[in-house]
Design a protein around this motif. Structure first.
Motif, mmCIF file in Angstrom:
data_model
loop_
_atom_site.group_PDB
_atom_site.id
_atom_site.type_symbol
_atom_site.label_atom_id
_atom_site.label_comp_id
_atom_site.label_asym_id
_atom_site.label_seq_id
_atom_site.Cartn_x
_atom_site.Cartn_y
_atom_site.Cartn_z
ATOM 1 N N GLY A 1 0.839 -1.201 0.000
ATOM 2 C CA GLY A 1 0.000 0.000 0.000
ATOM 3 C C GLY A 1 0.868 1.242 0.000
ATOM 4 N N ALA A 2 0.225 2.409 0.009
ATOM 5 C CA ALA A 2 0.976 3.672 -0.036
ATOM 6 C C ALA A 2 1.953 3.771 1.128
ATOM 7 C CB ALA A 2 0.007 4.852 -0.011
ATOM 8 N N ALA B 1 -1.375 9.146 -2.825
ATOM 9 C CA ALA B 1 -2.510 8.326 -2.353
ATOM 10 C C ALA B 1 -3.866 8.980 -2.620
ATOM 11 C CB ALA B 1 -2.362 8.011 -0.867
ATOM 12 N N SER C 1 -2.035 3.709 -3.132
ATOM 13 C CA SER C 1 -2.669 2.458 -2.698
ATOM 14 C C SER C 1 -3.712 2.024 -3.697
ATOM 15 C CB SER C 1 -3.397 2.674 -1.365
ATOM 16 O OG SER C 1 -2.478 2.873 -0.334
ATOM 17 N N HIS D 1 -6.489 0.296 -2.880
ATOM 18 C CA HIS D 1 -7.859 0.293 -2.326
ATOM 19 C C HIS D 1 -8.557 1.643 -2.431
ATOM 20 C CE1 HIS D 1 -6.944 2.438 1.450
ATOM 21 N NE2 HIS D 1 -5.778 1.838 1.394
ATOM 22 N N THR E 1 -7.771 -4.400 -1.273
ATOM 23 C CA THR E 1 -6.900 -3.978 -0.175
ATOM 24 C C THR E 1 -5.601 -4.781 -0.264
ATOM 25 O OG1 THR E 1 -7.912 -5.635 1.251
ATOM 26 C CG2 THR E 1 -8.780 -3.402 1.402
ATOM 27 N N GLY F 1 -0.353 -1.952 -3.206
ATOM 28 C CA GLY F 1 -0.013 -0.555 -3.481
ATOM 29 C C GLY F 1 1.090 -0.517 -4.505
#
Ligand code: 7TS
Length: 401
Positions: free
Chosen positions: A87-88, A196, A217, A219, A225, A228
Protein backbone atom coordinates in the motif's frame (compact mmCIF):
# COMPACT_ATOMS: atom_id res chain seq x y z
CA UNK A 1 -20.72 9.71 -17.19
CA UNK A 2 -23.81 7.53 -16.92
CA UNK A 3 -24.34 7.44 -13.16
CA UNK A 4 -27.11 4.81 -13.22
CA UNK A 5 -24.90 2.41 -15.12
CA UNK A 6 -21.85 3.18 -13.01
CA UNK A 7 -23.73 2.57 -9.75
CA UNK A 8 -24.90 -0.80 -11.06
CA UNK A 9 -21.24 -1.87 -11.23
CA UNK A 10 -20.88 -1.68 -7.43
CA UNK A 11 -22.44 -4.48 -5.35
CA UNK A 12 -22.35 -2.40 -2.15
CA UNK A 13 -24.39 0.34 -3.85
CA UNK A 14 -26.77 -2.17 -5.44
CA UNK A 15 -27.38 -3.85 -2.08
CA UNK A 16 -27.69 -0.60 -0.09
CA UNK A 17 -29.56 1.85 -2.31
CA UNK A 18 -30.03 4.31 0.57
CA UNK A 19 -26.37 4.44 1.51
CA UNK A 20 -24.47 7.70 0.99
CA UNK A 21 -20.88 6.49 1.04
CA UNK A 22 -18.76 9.59 1.60
CA UNK A 23 -15.60 8.06 3.07
CA UNK A 24 -13.82 7.64 -0.22
CA UNK A 25 -10.59 9.24 1.00
CA UNK A 26 -10.29 6.28 3.38
CA UNK A 27 -11.27 3.62 0.83
CA UNK A 28 -13.18 3.37 -2.43
CA UNK A 29 -15.86 0.76 -3.11
CA UNK A 30 -15.10 -2.10 -5.53
CA UNK A 31 -16.82 -2.71 -8.89
CA UNK A 32 -17.72 -6.22 -10.12
CA UNK A 33 -14.88 -6.17 -12.65
CA UNK A 34 -12.28 -5.98 -9.85
CA UNK A 35 -14.02 -8.55 -7.61
CA UNK A 36 -14.43 -10.91 -10.59
CA UNK A 37 -10.75 -10.63 -11.52
CA UNK A 38 -9.68 -11.54 -7.98
CA UNK A 39 -12.21 -14.41 -7.80
CA UNK A 40 -11.20 -15.67 -11.21
CA UNK A 41 -7.51 -15.86 -10.26
CA UNK A 42 -8.36 -17.87 -7.12
CA UNK A 43 -10.94 -20.14 -8.76
CA UNK A 44 -9.21 -20.78 -12.10
CA UNK A 45 -5.52 -20.57 -11.19
CA UNK A 46 -4.69 -20.16 -7.51
CA UNK A 47 -1.01 -21.00 -8.02
CA UNK A 48 2.25 -19.14 -7.50
CA UNK A 49 3.98 -16.89 -10.06
CA UNK A 50 7.56 -16.70 -11.42
CA UNK A 51 8.36 -20.21 -10.14
CA UNK A 52 6.24 -23.01 -11.56
CA UNK A 53 7.29 -24.76 -14.76
CA UNK A 54 3.71 -25.67 -15.66
CA UNK A 55 0.91 -24.05 -17.60
CA UNK A 56 -1.17 -22.73 -14.69
CA UNK A 57 1.81 -20.96 -13.20
CA UNK A 58 2.75 -19.39 -16.54
CA UNK A 59 -0.82 -18.13 -16.85
CA UNK A 60 -0.78 -16.67 -13.33
CA UNK A 61 2.59 -15.03 -14.03
CA UNK A 62 1.23 -13.52 -17.25
CA UNK A 63 -1.78 -12.07 -15.43
CA UNK A 64 0.38 -10.66 -12.63
CA UNK A 65 2.87 -9.06 -15.04
CA UNK A 66 0.09 -7.81 -17.34
CA UNK A 67 -1.27 -5.99 -14.35
CA UNK A 68 2.09 -4.28 -13.83
CA UNK A 69 1.82 -3.04 -17.43
CA UNK A 70 -1.74 -1.79 -16.86
CA UNK A 71 -0.70 0.11 -13.73
CA UNK A 72 2.31 1.55 -15.58
CA UNK A 73 0.11 2.75 -18.44
CA UNK A 74 -2.31 4.32 -15.93
CA UNK A 75 0.39 6.76 -14.72
CA UNK A 76 2.36 6.87 -18.02
CA UNK A 77 5.30 4.84 -16.71
CA UNK A 78 7.06 1.70 -17.98
CA UNK A 79 6.55 -1.68 -16.33
CA UNK A 80 10.07 -1.73 -14.87
CA UNK A 81 9.27 1.42 -12.85
CA UNK A 82 6.42 -0.30 -10.97
CA UNK A 83 7.11 -2.02 -7.64
CA UNK A 84 4.09 -3.74 -6.11
CA UNK A 85 3.87 -3.13 -2.34
CA UNK A 86 1.25 -3.57 0.39
CA UNK A 87 0.00 0.00 0.00
CA UNK A 88 0.98 3.67 -0.04
CA UNK A 89 2.41 3.47 3.49
CA UNK A 90 4.67 0.56 2.51
CA UNK A 91 5.79 2.40 -0.66
CA UNK A 92 6.61 5.60 1.21
CA UNK A 93 8.51 3.59 3.83
CA UNK A 94 10.45 1.71 1.17
CA UNK A 95 11.77 4.97 -0.28
CA UNK A 96 12.84 6.28 3.15
CA UNK A 97 14.30 2.99 4.40
CA UNK A 98 16.26 2.27 1.24
CA UNK A 99 17.12 5.63 -0.35
CA UNK A 100 16.97 7.72 2.82
CA UNK A 101 18.96 5.53 5.18
CA UNK A 102 21.59 4.59 2.61
CA UNK A 103 22.19 7.89 0.85
CA UNK A 104 21.59 10.62 3.46
CA UNK A 105 24.09 11.84 6.05
CA UNK A 106 24.40 14.43 8.83
CA UNK A 107 23.99 17.94 7.44
CA UNK A 108 21.63 16.87 4.65
CA UNK A 109 18.13 18.31 4.67
CA UNK A 110 14.73 16.74 4.01
CA UNK A 111 11.82 19.03 3.16
CA UNK A 112 8.29 17.97 4.01
CA UNK A 113 5.11 19.68 5.23
CA UNK A 114 2.48 19.74 7.96
CA UNK A 115 -0.11 18.67 5.36
CA UNK A 116 1.34 15.16 5.18
CA UNK A 117 -0.33 11.93 6.19
CA UNK A 118 1.73 10.25 8.95
CA UNK A 119 2.91 7.69 6.39
CA UNK A 120 4.52 10.44 4.34
CA UNK A 121 6.50 12.38 6.99
CA UNK A 122 7.13 9.83 9.78
CA UNK A 123 9.50 7.62 7.74
CA UNK A 124 11.68 10.71 7.14
CA UNK A 125 11.78 11.61 10.84
CA UNK A 126 13.10 8.08 11.33
CA UNK A 127 15.72 8.62 8.60
CA UNK A 128 16.71 11.89 10.28
CA UNK A 129 17.12 10.13 13.66
CA UNK A 130 19.33 7.45 12.14
CA UNK A 131 21.45 9.53 9.75
CA UNK A 132 21.63 12.92 11.47
CA UNK A 133 19.90 14.61 8.52
CA UNK A 134 17.45 17.40 9.36
CA UNK A 135 13.70 17.56 8.58
CA UNK A 136 12.39 20.99 7.57
CA UNK A 137 8.70 21.93 7.15
CA UNK A 138 7.39 24.27 4.48
CA UNK A 139 5.53 27.09 6.24
CA UNK A 140 1.88 26.83 5.17
CA UNK A 141 0.00 29.94 4.02
CA UNK A 142 -3.01 31.33 5.89
CA UNK A 143 -5.35 28.77 4.27
CA UNK A 144 -3.02 25.89 5.12
CA UNK A 145 -1.62 25.49 1.61
CA UNK A 146 1.86 24.71 0.34
CA UNK A 147 3.01 27.47 -2.02
CA UNK A 148 5.99 27.57 -4.36
CA UNK A 149 7.28 30.73 -2.66
CA UNK A 150 7.17 29.06 0.78
CA UNK A 151 8.95 26.02 -0.66
CA UNK A 152 11.71 28.27 -2.00
CA UNK A 153 12.15 29.75 1.49
CA UNK A 154 13.27 26.37 2.91
CA UNK A 155 15.11 24.97 -0.13
CA UNK A 156 18.92 25.12 0.24
CA UNK A 157 21.95 23.52 -1.36
CA UNK A 158 21.79 20.95 1.47
CA UNK A 159 18.30 19.76 0.48
CA UNK A 160 18.61 16.16 -0.64
CA UNK A 161 15.01 14.91 -0.42
CA UNK A 162 11.62 16.56 -0.81
CA UNK A 163 8.74 14.38 0.48
CA UNK A 164 5.33 15.89 -0.20
CA UNK A 165 1.74 14.94 -0.68
CA UNK A 166 0.15 15.76 -4.05
CA UNK A 167 -3.34 16.09 -2.52
CA UNK A 168 -3.92 16.47 1.23
CA UNK A 169 -6.25 13.88 2.78
CA UNK A 170 -7.65 16.45 5.24
CA UNK A 171 -7.77 19.69 3.23
CA UNK A 172 -8.03 18.30 -0.31
CA UNK A 173 -5.61 20.96 -1.55
CA UNK A 174 -3.56 20.21 -4.65
CA UNK A 175 0.14 20.92 -4.09
CA UNK A 176 1.88 22.86 -6.91
CA UNK A 177 4.07 19.79 -7.24
CA UNK A 178 5.29 20.25 -10.82
CA UNK A 179 6.95 23.59 -10.04
CA UNK A 180 8.32 22.22 -6.76
CA UNK A 181 9.84 19.20 -8.50
CA UNK A 182 11.56 21.45 -11.06
CA UNK A 183 13.05 23.67 -8.33
CA UNK A 184 14.08 20.66 -6.22
CA UNK A 185 15.88 19.08 -9.18
CA UNK A 186 17.70 22.35 -9.93
CA UNK A 187 18.92 22.26 -6.31
CA UNK A 188 20.06 18.62 -6.70
CA UNK A 189 17.32 17.02 -4.57
CA UNK A 190 15.06 14.08 -5.39
CA UNK A 191 11.29 14.24 -4.86
CA UNK A 192 9.07 11.54 -3.36
CA UNK A 193 5.40 12.29 -4.04
CA UNK A 194 2.62 10.82 -1.91
CA UNK A 195 -0.05 10.25 -4.56
CA UNK A 196 -2.51 8.33 -2.35
CA UNK A 197 -5.22 11.01 -2.69
CA UNK A 198 -4.26 12.19 -6.17
CA UNK A 199 -3.93 9.09 -8.37
CA UNK A 200 -7.54 7.88 -7.76
CA UNK A 201 -9.02 11.31 -8.49
CA UNK A 202 -7.12 13.04 -11.30
CA UNK A 203 -4.88 12.23 -14.24
CA UNK A 204 -1.36 11.75 -12.89
CA UNK A 205 1.42 11.45 -15.46
CA UNK A 206 4.82 10.67 -13.95
CA UNK A 207 6.70 11.68 -17.08
CA UNK A 208 5.03 15.08 -17.14
CA UNK A 209 5.60 15.59 -13.40
CA UNK A 210 9.17 14.28 -13.60
CA UNK A 211 8.86 13.02 -9.98
CA UNK A 212 11.48 10.55 -8.76
CA UNK A 213 9.00 8.48 -6.75
CA UNK A 214 5.22 8.26 -6.61
CA UNK A 215 3.42 6.15 -3.99
CA UNK A 216 -0.24 5.13 -3.93
CA UNK A 217 -2.67 2.46 -2.70
CA UNK A 218 -4.93 0.20 -4.73
CA UNK A 219 -7.86 0.29 -2.33
CA UNK A 220 -8.45 4.04 -2.78
CA UNK A 221 -8.88 3.61 -6.55
CA UNK A 222 -11.50 0.84 -6.49
CA UNK A 223 -8.84 -1.88 -6.25
CA UNK A 224 -8.39 -4.57 -3.61
CA UNK A 225 -6.90 -3.98 -0.18
CA UNK A 226 -3.32 -5.04 0.53
CA UNK A 227 -1.83 -3.80 -2.74
CA UNK A 228 -0.01 -0.56 -3.48
CA UNK A 229 2.46 0.86 -5.91
CA UNK A 230 5.82 2.49 -5.75
CA UNK A 231 6.76 4.17 -9.03
CA UNK A 232 10.47 4.98 -9.16
CA UNK A 233 12.78 6.30 -11.86
CA UNK A 234 14.80 3.39 -13.22
CA UNK A 235 18.25 4.80 -12.49
CA UNK A 236 17.29 5.54 -8.88
CA UNK A 237 15.60 2.17 -8.26
CA UNK A 238 18.68 0.48 -9.67
CA UNK A 239 21.04 2.07 -7.18
CA UNK A 240 18.74 1.53 -4.18
CA UNK A 241 19.42 -1.57 -2.08
CA UNK A 242 16.51 -3.85 -1.16
CA UNK A 243 15.22 -3.60 2.42
CA UNK A 244 13.76 -7.12 2.62
CA UNK A 245 15.52 -10.27 1.58
CA UNK A 246 14.59 -13.76 0.54
CA UNK A 247 12.48 -15.67 -1.93
CA UNK A 248 12.22 -14.62 -5.50
CA UNK A 249 14.16 -11.35 -5.22
CA UNK A 250 17.46 -13.26 -5.05
CA UNK A 251 19.54 -13.87 -8.14
CA UNK A 252 22.62 -15.89 -7.08
CA UNK A 253 23.10 -16.99 -3.49
CA UNK A 254 26.13 -18.67 -1.89
CA UNK A 255 27.31 -18.78 1.71
CA UNK A 256 29.65 -15.89 0.99
CA UNK A 257 27.68 -13.67 -1.35
CA UNK A 258 24.23 -12.80 -2.59
CA UNK A 259 23.06 -10.89 -5.63
CA UNK A 260 19.62 -9.59 -6.44
CA UNK A 261 17.34 -9.41 -9.45
CA UNK A 262 17.00 -6.06 -11.20
CA UNK A 263 14.35 -3.54 -10.10
CA UNK A 264 11.42 -3.81 -9.62
CA UNK A 265 11.81 -7.50 -8.69
CA UNK A 266 14.54 -6.97 -6.09
CA UNK A 267 11.98 -5.11 -3.97
CA UNK A 268 9.29 -7.83 -4.15
CA UNK A 269 10.35 -10.36 -1.54
CA UNK A 270 8.69 -13.77 -1.28
CA UNK A 271 5.40 -14.75 -2.88
CA UNK A 272 3.91 -11.53 -4.21
CA UNK A 273 0.42 -10.13 -3.58
CA UNK A 274 -0.83 -11.87 -6.73
CA UNK A 275 -4.62 -11.68 -6.54
CA UNK A 276 -4.73 -8.08 -5.35
CA UNK A 277 -2.22 -7.00 -8.00
CA UNK A 278 -4.42 -8.56 -10.70
CA UNK A 279 -7.45 -6.76 -9.25
CA UNK A 280 -5.55 -3.47 -9.25
CA UNK A 281 -4.83 -3.74 -12.98
CA UNK A 282 -8.57 -4.12 -13.58
CA UNK A 283 -9.32 -1.14 -11.32
CA UNK A 284 -6.94 1.05 -13.35
CA UNK A 285 -8.68 0.05 -16.58
CA UNK A 286 -12.06 0.66 -14.99
CA UNK A 287 -11.13 4.21 -13.94
CA UNK A 288 -9.66 4.88 -17.40
CA UNK A 289 -12.94 3.81 -18.97
CA UNK A 290 -14.74 6.47 -16.91
CA UNK A 291 -12.05 9.07 -17.51
CA UNK A 292 -9.93 10.71 -14.82
CA UNK A 293 -10.80 14.22 -16.02
CA UNK A 294 -14.51 13.39 -15.79
CA UNK A 295 -13.97 12.02 -12.28
CA UNK A 296 -12.11 15.14 -11.12
CA UNK A 297 -14.73 17.53 -12.52
CA UNK A 298 -17.66 15.56 -11.17
CA UNK A 299 -16.30 15.24 -7.62
CA UNK A 300 -15.55 18.93 -7.51
CA UNK A 301 -19.11 19.71 -8.65
CA UNK A 302 -20.56 17.51 -5.86
CA UNK A 303 -18.32 19.16 -3.29
CA UNK A 304 -19.37 22.66 -4.45
CA UNK A 305 -23.07 21.68 -4.24
CA UNK A 306 -22.48 20.39 -0.70
CA UNK A 307 -20.74 23.63 0.30
CA UNK A 308 -23.67 25.58 -1.12
CA UNK A 309 -26.03 23.57 1.13
CA UNK A 310 -23.82 24.00 4.20
CA UNK A 311 -23.79 27.80 3.79
CA UNK A 312 -27.23 28.03 5.38
CA UNK A 313 -26.29 26.09 8.53
CA UNK A 314 -25.07 28.31 11.39
CA UNK A 315 -22.16 27.43 13.66
CA UNK A 316 -20.07 25.45 11.15
CA UNK A 317 -16.34 25.81 10.76
CA UNK A 318 -15.33 24.67 7.27
CA UNK A 319 -11.57 24.39 7.09
CA UNK A 320 -11.03 24.11 3.31
CA UNK A 321 -13.77 26.00 1.43
CA UNK A 322 -11.50 26.72 -1.55
CA UNK A 323 -10.18 23.19 -2.10
CA UNK A 324 -9.90 21.98 -5.70
CA UNK A 325 -10.94 18.37 -5.08
CA UNK A 326 -13.86 16.48 -3.51
CA UNK A 327 -13.03 16.79 0.21
CA UNK A 328 -14.82 18.84 2.88
CA UNK A 329 -13.34 19.07 6.39
CA UNK A 330 -15.40 20.80 9.04
CA UNK A 331 -16.58 20.93 12.63
CA UNK A 332 -19.82 21.91 14.28
CA UNK A 333 -19.16 24.55 16.96
CA UNK A 334 -18.66 22.93 20.36
CA UNK A 335 -19.28 19.38 19.10
CA UNK A 336 -16.63 16.65 19.17
CA UNK A 337 -16.16 15.26 15.62
CA UNK A 338 -16.92 11.71 16.82
CA UNK A 339 -20.21 12.82 18.42
CA UNK A 340 -21.22 14.52 15.17
CA UNK A 341 -20.33 11.35 13.25
CA UNK A 342 -22.92 9.30 15.16
CA UNK A 343 -25.76 11.35 13.60
CA UNK A 344 -24.44 10.62 10.10
CA UNK A 345 -24.31 6.91 10.74
CA UNK A 346 -27.95 6.92 11.87
CA UNK A 347 -28.86 8.45 8.47
CA UNK A 348 -26.81 5.93 6.44
CA UNK A 349 -24.23 8.57 5.59
CA UNK A 350 -20.66 7.24 5.89
CA UNK A 351 -18.11 9.91 6.75
CA UNK A 352 -14.89 9.88 8.75
CA UNK A 353 -14.19 11.84 11.92
CA UNK A 354 -10.89 12.31 13.75
CA UNK A 355 -7.34 13.34 12.93
CA UNK A 356 -7.22 11.24 9.72
CA UNK A 357 -3.65 10.09 10.55
CA UNK A 358 -2.50 13.63 9.82
CA UNK A 359 -2.01 15.14 13.26
CA UNK A 360 0.39 17.84 12.07
CA UNK A 361 -2.40 19.52 10.12
CA UNK A 362 -5.15 19.07 12.72
CA UNK A 363 -2.79 20.59 15.22
CA UNK A 364 -2.03 23.45 12.75
CA UNK A 365 -5.80 23.94 12.48
CA UNK A 366 -5.92 23.99 16.30
CA UNK A 367 -8.46 21.18 16.56
CA UNK A 368 -8.39 17.60 17.81
CA UNK A 369 -9.92 16.43 14.55
CA UNK A 370 -12.43 17.19 11.84
CA UNK A 371 -15.51 15.63 10.28
CA UNK A 372 -14.59 14.75 6.70
CA UNK A 373 -16.80 14.00 3.72
CA UNK A 374 -14.98 12.80 0.59
CA UNK A 375 -16.76 12.27 -2.73
CA UNK A 376 -16.12 9.90 -5.62
CA UNK A 377 -17.55 9.45 -9.10
CA UNK A 378 -20.36 7.08 -7.99
CA UNK A 379 -21.84 9.56 -5.51
CA UNK A 380 -25.03 11.42 -6.43
CA UNK A 381 -26.74 14.73 -5.76
CA UNK A 382 -29.06 12.76 -3.43
CA UNK A 383 -25.98 11.75 -1.44
CA UNK A 384 -25.11 15.43 -1.18
CA UNK A 385 -28.62 16.24 0.06
CA UNK A 386 -28.48 13.48 2.68
CA UNK A 387 -25.11 14.75 3.83
CA UNK A 388 -26.29 18.37 4.16
CA UNK A 389 -29.44 17.21 5.98
CA UNK A 390 -27.32 15.21 8.42
CA UNK A 391 -25.05 18.18 9.14
CA UNK A 392 -28.14 20.29 9.85
CA UNK A 393 -29.60 17.59 12.11
CA UNK A 394 -26.34 17.18 14.01
CA UNK A 395 -26.01 20.93 14.43
CA UNK A 396 -29.63 21.29 15.67
CA UNK A 397 -29.35 18.29 17.97
CA UNK A 398 -26.13 19.29 19.72
CA UNK A 399 -27.03 22.95 19.91
CA UNK A 400 -30.17 22.09 21.91
CA UNK A 401 -27.98 21.52 24.95
N1 7TS B 1 -1.01 9.16 2.15
C1 7TS B 1 -2.20 9.79 2.11
C2 7TS B 1 -2.26 11.16 1.54
C3 7TS B 1 -3.33 9.14 2.59
O1 7TS B 1 -4.50 9.77 2.55
C4 7TS B 1 -3.22 7.83 3.11
C5 7TS B 1 -4.40 7.12 3.69
C6 7TS B 1 -1.96 7.21 3.10
C7 7TS B 1 -0.88 7.90 2.62
C8 7TS B 1 -1.76 5.80 3.57
O2 7TS B 1 -2.42 4.92 2.76
P1 7TS B 1 -2.54 3.36 3.16
O3 7TS B 1 -3.35 2.78 2.06
O4 7TS B 1 -1.17 2.82 3.24
O5 7TS B 1 -3.25 3.35 4.47
N2 7TS B 1 -5.41 7.97 4.15
C9 7TS B 1 -6.51 7.62 4.83
C10 7TS B 1 -7.49 8.54 5.18
O6 7TS B 1 -7.45 9.74 4.88
N3 7TS B 1 -8.46 7.93 5.85
O7 7TS B 1 -8.14 6.62 5.95
C11 7TS B 1 -6.92 6.42 5.33
Amino acid sequence: MNLDLIRKDFPVLRDNPKLAYLDNAAMALKPDKVIDAVNSYYSKLGVNVHRGVYKLSYEATDLYEESRHKVAKFINADFENIVFTRGASASLNLVASSYGINFLKAGDEIITSELEHHSSHMPWSNVANITGAKVKYIPLDEEGRITVEAFKSVLTKNTKVVALTYVSNVMGYVTPIREIIKLAHEAGAIVSVDGAQAVPHMKVDVKELDCDFLSFSGHKLCGPTGIGVLYGKKEILEKMPPIEFGGDMADTVTKDSQTYKAAPYKFETGTPIIAAAIGLGEACEYLESIGLDNIAKYEYMLKEKALEGLKHIPGLKIYNPTCETGIISFNIDGVHPHDAASVFDKNDVCIRAGHHCAQLITSWLDTIGTVRASFYFYNTLEDVEKFVKSVKEASDFFNMF
